[in-house]
Write an enzyme that holds these catalytic residues in place. Sequence first.
Site, mmCIF file in Angstrom:
data_model
loop_
_atom_site.group_PDB
_atom_site.id
_atom_site.type_symbol
_atom_site.label_atom_id
_atom_site.label_comp_id
_atom_site.label_asym_id
_atom_site.label_seq_id
_atom_site.Cartn_x
_atom_site.Cartn_y
_atom_site.Cartn_z
ATOM 1 N N ASP A 33 7.322 32.063 28.113
ATOM 2 C CA ASP A 33 6.623 30.665 27.734
ATOM 3 C C ASP A 33 6.902 29.917 29.086
ATOM 4 O O ASP A 33 8.008 30.212 29.880
ATOM 5 C CB ASP A 33 7.071 30.121 26.508
ATOM 6 C CG ASP A 33 6.012 29.224 25.999
ATOM 7 O OD1 ASP A 33 5.649 29.319 24.909
ATOM 8 O OD2 ASP A 33 5.679 28.302 26.648
ATOM 9 N N ASN A 81 -0.103 36.541 23.483
ATOM 10 C CA ASN A 81 -0.447 35.356 22.652
ATOM 11 C C ASN A 81 -0.836 33.931 23.475
ATOM 12 O O ASN A 81 -1.329 33.071 22.751
ATOM 13 C CB ASN A 81 0.505 35.004 21.544
ATOM 14 C CG ASN A 81 0.538 33.825 20.851
ATOM 15 O OD1 ASN A 81 -0.412 33.696 19.921
ATOM 16 N ND2 ASN A 81 1.413 32.877 21.147
ATOM 17 N N TYR A 145 -13.409 27.797 26.027
ATOM 18 C CA TYR A 145 -12.256 28.560 25.202
ATOM 19 C C TYR A 145 -13.148 29.750 24.576
ATOM 20 O O TYR A 145 -12.613 30.860 24.490
ATOM 21 C CB TYR A 145 -11.797 27.654 24.350
ATOM 22 C CG TYR A 145 -10.741 28.166 23.286
ATOM 23 C CD1 TYR A 145 -9.323 28.205 23.746
ATOM 24 C CD2 TYR A 145 -11.097 28.476 22.051
ATOM 25 C CE1 TYR A 145 -8.579 28.827 22.727
ATOM 26 C CE2 TYR A 145 -10.361 28.969 21.206
ATOM 27 C CZ TYR A 145 -9.115 29.162 21.383
ATOM 28 O OH TYR A 145 -8.303 29.640 20.365
ATOM 29 N N LYS A 149 -12.406 33.876 24.674
ATOM 30 C CA LYS A 149 -11.863 34.680 23.597
ATOM 31 C C LYS A 149 -12.964 35.594 23.152
ATOM 32 O O LYS A 149 -12.640 36.960 22.842
ATOM 33 C CB LYS A 149 -11.634 33.771 22.508
ATOM 34 C CG LYS A 149 -10.485 32.773 22.670
ATOM 35 C CD LYS A 149 -9.322 33.384 22.881
ATOM 36 C CE LYS A 149 -8.257 32.388 22.991
ATOM 37 N NZ LYS A 149 -6.770 32.867 23.192
ATOM 38 N N THR A 180 -1.449 24.609 15.771
ATOM 39 C CA THR A 180 -0.733 25.196 17.064
ATOM 40 C C THR A 180 -0.950 23.860 18.057
ATOM 41 O O THR A 180 -1.803 23.187 17.884
ATOM 42 C CB THR A 180 -1.190 26.257 17.423
ATOM 43 O OG1 THR A 180 -2.466 26.103 18.193
ATOM 44 C CG2 THR A 180 -1.187 27.423 16.667
#
Length: 241
Positions: A33, A81, A145, A149, A180
């Site tokens: 991260d 992820n 976004y 994806k 999230t």
Amino acid sequence: MKRVALITGGGSGIGAAAARRFAARGMRLVLVDRDEERGTAVADELGSRFVAADVGSLADNERAVRVAVAEFGRLDVVLLNAGVPGRCGLADFTELSYRDTMRTNVDGVVYGLCACLPQLRRQGGGSVVVTASLAGITGSPDLFYATSKHALIGLVRSAAPQLAADGVRINALCPGLVDTPIIAGYRSSLEKAGLRIADPAEAATAVETILADGVSGGVWVVQAGRPASLLPVPEVVPAGW
């Protein structure tokens, strides 16, 4: 022998939930991260290794894989992820904002995949799960976004047959709304609109479902209160074939 997993975006959300689920199954973990505080906290909680890295850098992805192999000797599962919301749209488009979205959401997955493949091939196989989104198979007001994806779905479906001979499986997880940091800025408005928001643990359960299944190139949908389901592949034959 305990399995080893590398998780990008492991400091929060789906990545942290998956890390907790994997740790409970006895897996050894390397969490990646760019948020050192969050990533270190989750890694310390689970007795795992943390690597501060920017997934938009190929060198950082390669370093994370080297850490995993040096620490544990192998790599079995890679959960790519890490992701960010769109930084702009058409009305407020800037090259910098657009590239920031693509750098994390697309480059970060491509670089992560390329970084882990040599090790997975040496071992004779492994499993890669890419966190895409429901916006990658439908659409979204968050234009770029959704664009990023959609790209990941194409990557997974196209890479799967190429990796089959190496024993490497790759699948896409397409969550709907999940609690999230990506939705933090407009979570309350989503709830007021009556939309259901899944707990990250539901997405983590879906990751386990994917890993337990033998499919590769699959696109798996998970939404609040519903188990993961495999999306059928459209049967499209190009004209003249």
